[in-house]
Design an enzyme around this catalytic site. Sequence first.
Site, PDB file in Angstrom:
ATOM      1  N   ASP A  76      -1.600   0.977 -13.253  1.00  0.00           N
ATOM      2  CA  ASP A  76      -2.699   0.022 -13.125  1.00  0.00           C
ATOM      3  C   ASP A  76      -3.704   0.465 -12.060  1.00  0.00           C
ATOM      4  OD1 ASP A  76      -1.769  -1.531 -15.137  1.00  0.00           O
ATOM      5  OD2 ASP A  76      -1.456  -3.345 -13.961  1.00  0.00           O
TER       6      ASP A  76
ATOM      7  N   ASP B  29       4.635   5.263  -2.480  1.00  0.00           N
ATOM      8  CA  ASP B  29       3.587   4.556  -1.718  1.00  0.00           C
ATOM      9  C   ASP B  29       2.461   5.524  -1.347  1.00  0.00           C
ATOM     10  OD1 ASP B  29       5.529   5.794  -0.144  1.00  0.00           O
ATOM     11  OD2 ASP B  29       5.410   4.353   1.488  1.00  0.00           O
TER      12      ASP B  29
ATOM     13  N   ASP C 232       4.611   0.951 -13.310  1.00  0.00           N
ATOM     14  CA  ASP C 232       3.861  -0.274 -13.611  1.00  0.00           C
ATOM     15  C   ASP C 232       2.668  -0.390 -12.653  1.00  0.00           C
ATOM     16  OD1 ASP C 232       3.242  -2.702 -14.695  1.00  0.00           O
ATOM     17  OD2 ASP C 232       5.077  -3.721 -14.063  1.00  0.00           O
TER      18      ASP C 232
ATOM     19  N   TYR D 294      13.727  -3.479 -14.052  1.00  0.00           N
ATOM     20  CA  TYR D 294      13.408  -4.545 -15.003  1.00  0.00           C
ATOM     21  C   TYR D 294      14.560  -4.826 -15.964  1.00  0.00           C
ATOM     22  CZ  TYR D 294       8.560  -4.019 -13.428  1.00  0.00           C
ATOM     23  OH  TYR D 294       7.410  -3.960 -12.664  1.00  0.00           O
TER      24      TYR D 294
ATOM     25  N   LYS E 213      11.026   6.814  -4.225  1.00  0.00           N
ATOM     26  CA  LYS E 213      11.181   6.427  -2.819  1.00  0.00           C
ATOM     27  C   LYS E 213      12.522   6.961  -2.334  1.00  0.00           C
ATOM     28  CE  LYS E 213       9.172   3.577  -0.586  1.00  0.00           C
ATOM     29  NZ  LYS E 213       8.342   3.836   0.602  1.00  0.00           N
TER      30      LYS E 213
END
Length: 371
Positions: free
Chosen positions: A255, A227, A251, A143, A194
Amino acid sequence: MSANKSLLILPGDGIGPEVMDEVRRVIDWFDRGRAVKFDIEDGLVGGIAIDEEGAPISDATMDKAKASDAVLFGAVGGPKWDGLPFEMKAERGLLRLRKDMDLFANLRPALCFEALADASSLKRELVAGLDIMILRELTGGVYFGEPRGVEDLPDGTKRAVDTQVYTTPEIERIARVGFEMAQKRRGIVHSAEKSNVMHTGVLWREVVQRVHDEEYPDVELHHILADNCSMQLVRTPKQFDVIVTDNLFGDMLSDVAAMLTGSLGMLPSASLGAPDPATGKRYALYEPVHGSAPDITGQGIANPCASLLSFAMALRYSYDMGDEADLLEKAVSNVLEGGMRTADIMQDGKARVSTSVMGDTLLRELDKLNG
Ligand code: NAD
């Protein structure tokens, strides 16, 4: 100099002031019931600060935020300010607080109260009593990485670039927060990245492992691909204690974890800076995850629990008052067990109550628990 604990309250817009009023009542209760005194200051942030002070947060309020032991933030934004240019948006107030105080560690607990387990989209037995902490790196990664932008190509198409970038010190400091948190909880850290496809993931994994081996060998460390972590969160969430991860994966994962617990109105969060080497003090901002909820503003029906639980986090992480934090969390849990529900968490057979009645009930519960 006062020995009291300092707190800056920034209620903001929409339901922010409504839910913060209930927190103030709890703060008064701590003064009466436990002789814990806070020096409270108030400030403006978001749309109301734009209207009254000409900016989403003024320099004077930023100075107050830095001088306080903790900042308690309500919510910002609303239709009135939607059309303003980017630099004047209400949300810039929050972004400036995070940036100027270098709040790199974002704590998002996913707590599922027994009484609300049926509101989760997962089966009750998977989520009842769930208590996970998602720790997200908040100031680095994709970001913020450079280069970033959209460019025009000679053939008339476009090319967009974001850059995922992490340095060793950035990973070390978030890893330390994760291990220290685990030491005060169940002692397990899952580090999600990852490393199978991303260089930042390889470095992340190496650095987290080294920090663990050198400084926190007592903590159980697992590396998990981000993942897979998202799948495991909805398959067997109770296997996790602390999940430490980068800005982008955090992020998403926070959630996912949040939804295991039911409603937005129940979710607290904290954002912490680095401890000052001399004093140990760290900048800290506590806020509910929800926004200003313009659709219900002024109706007196907002759920104050996310803000109350954010204050409980402040008690634990900024004031080192773990017993008081436990007490407040237990009181919230008991109020829910007793069948009180604001509209957002309403269930058949329960009592639908207003924001202030929820607050009244909580104060009675605190009295009861306090003996
Ligand atoms: P929101 O979180 O404000 O509301 C989403 C839905 O959840 C609404 O139906 C709302 O009524 C409900 N809800 C939220 N909190 C609740 C509570 N405590 N009790 C009961 N119901 C609750 O998100 P949104 O509608 O996408 O955004 C509204 C405004 O808030 C926008 O201006 C947005 O930019 C801003 N926003 C601010 C923050 C923040 O200040 N940190 C975060 C998200 C959104």
